[in-house]
Design a protein around this motif. Sequence first.
Motif, mmCIF file in Angstrom:
data_model
loop_
_atom_site.group_PDB
_atom_site.id
_atom_site.type_symbol
_atom_site.label_atom_id
_atom_site.label_comp_id
_atom_site.label_asym_id
_atom_site.label_seq_id
_atom_site.Cartn_x
_atom_site.Cartn_y
_atom_site.Cartn_z
ATOM 1 N N MET A 1 2.353 23.028 1.699
ATOM 2 C CA MET A 1 3.082 23.728 0.638
ATOM 3 C C MET A 1 3.225 22.825 -0.581
ATOM 4 N N ASP A 2 3.170 23.420 -1.747
ATOM 5 C CA ASP A 2 3.312 22.630 -2.974
ATOM 6 C C ASP A 2 4.784 22.261 -3.223
ATOM 7 N N ASN A 3 5.116 21.929 -4.444
ATOM 8 C CA ASN A 3 6.459 21.433 -4.742
ATOM 9 C C ASN A 3 7.478 22.569 -4.793
ATOM 10 N N TRP A 4 7.857 23.058 -3.621
ATOM 11 C CA TRP A 4 8.731 24.234 -3.516
ATOM 12 C C TRP A 4 10.204 23.909 -3.794
ATOM 13 N N LEU A 5 10.549 22.627 -3.857
ATOM 14 C CA LEU A 5 11.956 22.245 -4.043
ATOM 15 C C LEU A 5 12.091 21.382 -5.295
#
Lengths: 77, 77, 77, 77, 77, 77
Positions: A1-5
């Motif tokens: 997952m990419d930079n979800w946060l």
Amino acid sequence: MDNWLPSLITATQTEGYDLAVKLSRIAVKQTQPDATMRDKLRKEYEADAGALIAVSQVVATHFATIALANNHWRDAK
Amino acid sequence: MDNWLPSLITATQTEGYDLAVKLSRIAVKQTQPDATMRDKLRKEYEADAGALIAVSQVVATHFATIALANNHWRDAK
Amino acid sequence: MDNWLPSLITATQTEGYDLAVKLSRIAVKQTQPDATMRDKLRKEYEADAGALIAVSQVVATHFATIALANNHWRDAK
Amino acid sequence: MDNWLPSLITATQTEGYDLAVKLSRIAVKQTQPDATMRDKLRKEYEADAGALIAVSQVVATHFATIALANNHWRDAK
Amino acid sequence: MDNWLPSLITATQTEGYDLAVKLSRIAVKQTQPDATMRDKLRKEYEADAGALIAVSQVVATHFATIALANNHWRDAK
Amino acid sequence: MDNWLPSLITATQTEGYDLAVKLSRIAVKQTQPDATMRDKLRKEYEADAGALIAVSQVVATHFATIALANNHWRDAK
């Protein structure tokens, strides 16, 4: 997952709580990446009081972290 | 849901505890949005000692956060 | 319930622990308001090692909060 | 019970851990005051891996509190 | 195992969360060193809603520690 | 047991984690002092996903304490 946060900082307490709910779900997603299986399990625990309370416990733990990150939104009150 | 959590700051410790109870319930509500199903589950866990203790654990976690936000109501004592 | 929690500040550590026990019970009381049912459940969990340990966990969480509120009673030592 | 918890301050880390074990047991004692019943339950959970791990969790929570009270024994190192 | 945890400091919140997931798995690895057995158990808990929620709880606890270590990435926002 | 916990301070994060694992086991040891029984139980929970996750939770709680004691090893980075 990419930079979800991108941030723990939220404009309001309500958004902080929503973020806590999101954080609690990501660990499940990373441990069980199969969306079909997750939907099946979700059906199960949505109907299980113990599981719902356990979810609420995870949310409470993340909310403590997010509230601290936001200095408990004291400046916003 | 709209902005249901306007503040973590409460006038008294008792109100802080009540807010902790409220926070513990919201996660359940967001995970199981069906009110009829929640009422059914509530009947179950109200009669289950283990579930009641688990609820109390979630409340304790939220109360720690709220007490910290209120500087443990030290200025109010 | 009225203002049952006037303060988190206690004169001694022992009283702080007693308050933690009280806080752990209030959430159960608010979730299951029927005293007769609570007495029935209490009989059950008093004889259940797992439930007793879970109660002890809730008390530990509240005690952490109360100890912090009292600055760990450092000034009193 | 009288003033069984005179202080959270201990001379060493090991004594701090022992105190955490003591604190975890007191809540069980206050919830189940019957010593004969407690002995019976103790026999059960001593042979139950899940219960032993749960006891260890309670001890960990109390140890966090006691370590904080002692400023993590930094001055003593 | 060698020095698998060189730092608690991460560049982003997302990496911090990933590190929390890693920390939650290491304890399992150290307690059950047999990779074949772990794969078998993983198959089981990936299909068990309660176990997935419990994993999420462990991640939440580690994430609190990592967020604190990174000063909640406040300087990075 | 003698002074088995001389310090919470560790040179590295990895050693801090190892110490958390050690602390999680000591409570089990003190509650079930019989080594033969502990070996038997260990066999059981090594093959039980739920128990392994619960062990990981205890480790996470102790790691938070140890990380705090070491100021999250910030000076060492």
